[in-house]
Design an enzyme around this catalytic site. Sequence first.
Site, short mmCIF file in Angstrom:
data_model
loop_
_atom_site.label_atom_id
_atom_site.label_comp_id
_atom_site.label_asym_id
_atom_site.label_seq_id
_atom_site.Cartn_x
_atom_site.Cartn_y
_atom_site.Cartn_z
N GLU A 53 8.82 12.58 -6.43
CA GLU A 53 7.80 12.84 -7.46
C GLU A 53 8.07 14.13 -8.22
OE1 GLU A 53 5.42 11.13 -8.76
OE2 GLU A 53 4.94 9.56 -7.33
N ASP A 71 0.56 14.05 -14.75
CA ASP A 71 0.67 14.19 -13.30
C ASP A 71 0.98 15.66 -13.02
OD1 ASP A 71 0.39 11.43 -13.08
OD2 ASP A 71 2.54 11.10 -13.17
#
Length: 147
Positions: A53, A71
Amino acid sequence: MKVLLLLGFIFCSMAAHGKRMERCEFARRIKQLHLDGYHQISLANWVCLAQWESGFDTKATNYNPGDQSTDYGILQINSHYWCDDGKTPHAANECKVRCSELQEDDLVKAVNCAKKIVDQQGIRAWVAWRNKCEGKDLSKYLEGCHL
């Protein structure tokens, strides 16, 4: 003079990127915060997730043009559902935090929000986990960590 300009540029770059944690440092920290075994999700799963991620970068951000969300942080928690960044349309802020708090180096708010996400959606909420970690041998993610 050139040296001062170069040093200024380096320090500004470091501030923008935040802390890039080492793999084992991240594993130790989230274990301290009781994420290991939460909803039967192993520590190796979380380390794999963070690797893919954010590359373990606490200040990582990624903009999603489709829903105009972003994000945030080492776990890449989304502003459409989980935090308030003041600019995402129709944000739910389920974790009741500012998105910038998910980028703090101590990881407390990021881990607490991750627990809420897992409570509601499980670890499958993270696309990188589904694509890179699910069903894989994850032992290498804790190798040499001496936990």
